[in-house]
Design an enzyme around this catalytic site. Structure first.
Site, PDB file in Angstrom:
ATOM      1  N   ASP A 116       0.846  -1.186   0.000  1.00 18.63           N
ATOM      2  CA  ASP A 116       0.000   0.000   0.000  1.00 18.63           C
ATOM      3  C   ASP A 116       0.886   1.243   0.000  1.00 18.63           C
ATOM      4  O   ASP A 116       1.796   1.372   0.824  1.00 18.63           O
ATOM      5  CB  ASP A 116      -0.913   0.015   1.229  1.00 18.63           C
ATOM      6  CG  ASP A 116      -2.017   1.055   1.099  1.00 18.63           C
ATOM      7  OD1 ASP A 116      -2.515   1.247  -0.020  1.00 18.63           O
ATOM      8  OD2 ASP A 116      -2.389   1.659   2.120  1.00 18.63           O
ATOM      9  N   HIS A 123      -3.639  14.114   0.766  1.00 22.08           N
ATOM     10  CA  HIS A 123      -3.865  13.251   1.923  1.00 22.08           C
ATOM     11  C   HIS A 123      -2.685  13.327   2.892  1.00 22.08           C
ATOM     12  O   HIS A 123      -2.881  13.479   4.110  1.00 22.08           O
ATOM     13  CB  HIS A 123      -4.073  11.806   1.461  1.00 22.08           C
ATOM     14  CG  HIS A 123      -4.136  10.808   2.573  1.00 22.08           C
ATOM     15  ND1 HIS A 123      -5.149  10.783   3.502  1.00 22.08           N
ATOM     16  CD2 HIS A 123      -3.289   9.793   2.918  1.00 22.08           C
ATOM     17  CE1 HIS A 123      -4.942   9.804   4.375  1.00 22.08           C
ATOM     18  NE2 HIS A 123      -3.818   9.189   4.035  1.00 22.08           N
ATOM     19  N   TYR A 234       2.550   2.269  15.396  1.00 22.65           N
ATOM     20  CA  TYR A 234       3.287   2.464  14.146  1.00 22.65           C
ATOM     21  C   TYR A 234       4.687   3.037  14.323  1.00 22.65           C
ATOM     22  O   TYR A 234       5.517   2.944  13.407  1.00 22.65           O
ATOM     23  CB  TYR A 234       2.472   3.325  13.176  1.00 22.65           C
ATOM     24  CG  TYR A 234       2.635   4.816  13.327  1.00 22.65           C
ATOM     25  CD1 TYR A 234       3.401   5.550  12.415  1.00 22.65           C
ATOM     26  CD2 TYR A 234       2.004   5.509  14.354  1.00 22.65           C
ATOM     27  CE1 TYR A 234       3.534   6.918  12.534  1.00 22.65           C
ATOM     28  CE2 TYR A 234       2.131   6.864  14.475  1.00 22.65           C
ATOM     29  CZ  TYR A 234       2.892   7.582  13.561  1.00 22.65           C
ATOM     30  OH  TYR A 234       3.020   8.934  13.689  1.00 22.65           O
TER      31      TYR A 234
END
Length: 401
Positions: A116, A123, A234
């Site tokens: 991805d 964005h 993350y």
């Protein structure tokens, strides 16, 4: 023109011909092509016509066809156009057509690897502004390379599959310690998926100008995201459980040949990318998307504004020697435009939950609730003023287990 072909203004006419995998009450999954509101059983039709190629379509995924490469894809498409438009082929075609509402659609590919990307400057800028309000919105590397992460191929599901709310660790800034439980900030990401065919050996590279030889087609994509789980996990290695629970892929793969009229120039890339990201094969795609929640349209993201070309994404994905396999899938990352109504995630639309959106029934949403149904549709310009339909990708949130 054969009576089997719908009018020129139909989004699934002869100019489109998206591929999918379908089953019927009397036969299991096999490859089909959509023509209007019907599905043609390609393997059965090809076998009736005495075509050796029938075998690649008599399978439960597109992978065998993907492995054949660009010349086979072009020949297959030309044959499909011929049998659908030539009245003399009608007896071969008609027995193998099924109304769309009488078939079940399946995941069109057996996903080999899934990557991805993060290719929308709008964005990335919005996300950076939310999480780093006092710093630079874009990270220093963003305009030098297509940023991405390697996802979990086994949890890519076909459109229409329920998405179970994930559980995991989360920790809000005000919390003294992390807690475990269902995600309370479940989000969407409106994206475009690119289906890869052919192969390349480990240790080799695929250039920007070679990339189109491997880009079979596109399908709508929703990279469901648990923002609270993601935020806690993350750093420093990136997304993991906040992304890997489910990603939804549209059932119809529109071949890249059908999107020639949708190609547009990329936005200006400054600074100029490195040599391996330059070439003649750079383009954007003028695809219009629409996102709805429980029937309310909440966003219309424009893919034409994406910063990185799909050919640059594929070239970057292989520049270190990573191989390609039939059925590889990479996604664009969230598609967002300059306007608020063009943002492709709830994180952006609600500015991290601070500005909830209102649905038609008066309910508000900061993030998704159980029972919510999210549907993403899309279309693109086709030849001679026609439109290319990209189908839809949809999913309903089921309670955590």
């Amino acid at each position: 023109m054969s009576e089997l072909v719908p009018p020129a203004d139909h989004p699934y006419g002869i100019h489109n011909l998206p591929y999918g995998v379908f089953s019927t009450q009397d036969a299991g999954p096999r490859v089909g092509v959509r023509i209007g509101d019907q599905v043609l059983d390609l393997g059965a039709c090809a076998e009736a016509a005495g075509m050796e190629s029938a075998r690649v379509w008599q399978t439960s995924s597109l992978n065998a066809f993907l492995a054949e490469g660009r010349s086979a894809w072009e020949s297959g498409r030309a044959w499909i156009v011929e049998v659908l438009t030539n009245e003399s082929q009608r007896d071969c075609v008609e027995p193998h057509l099924y109304p769309l509402d009488q078939v079940r659609l399946h995941l069109p590919i057996e996903v080999a690897d899934y990557v991805d990307f993060y290719a929308s400057e709008q964005h990335a800028t919005n996300v950076g502004s939310i999480f780093r309000p006092d710093g630079d919105a874009l990270t220093p590397n963003w305009k030098h390379l297509p940023i991405g992460y390697h996802g979990r191929s086994g949890t890519v599901v076909v459109s229409g599959t329920d998405v179970v709310r994930p559980v995991g660790q989360r920790k809000a800034p005000q919390d003294a310690a992390p807690v475990f439980g269902p995600s309370i900030r479940l989000d969407i990401e409106a994206e475009l998926g690119f289906v890869v065919g052919g192969s390349s050996p480990v240790g080799s590279r695929v250039s920007v100008d070679q990339a189109d030889e491997h880009l079979f087609g596109v399908a709508l994509f929703n990279d469901w995201s648990a923002r609270d789980i993601q935020a806690w996990e993350y750093v420093p290695l990136g997304p993991f459980l906040g992304k890997s629970f489910a990603s939804s892929l549209g059932a119809w793969v529109v071949p890249t040949e059908a999107l020639r009229a949708a190609r547009v120039d990329l936005p200006a890339q400054n600074p100029e990318p490195m040599d391996y990201l330059r070439g003649e094969g750079l383009y954007g795609l003028d695809i219009e998307m629409e996102v709805s929640i429980n029937g309310t349209v909440v966003s219309r993201p424009p893919y034409r504004d994406m910063y990185w070309s799909p050919t640059q994404m594929l070239a970057h994905m292989t520049v270190n020697g990573a191989s390609l396999r039939p059925g590889d899938l990479f996604a664009s990352g969230t598609v967002s435009g300059d306007e608020k109504a063009e943002r492709g995630s709830l994180l952006e639309l609600t500015w991290s939950g601070k500005e909830p959106i209102t649905l038609q029934d008066g309910q508000t949403r900061a993030f998704l609730e159980d029972g919510d149904t999210v549907t993403i549709t899309g279309s693109a310009p086709g030849p001679n003023g026609s439109r290319i339909g990209l189908g839809e990708v949809t999913g309903t949130i089921a309670p955590a287990r």
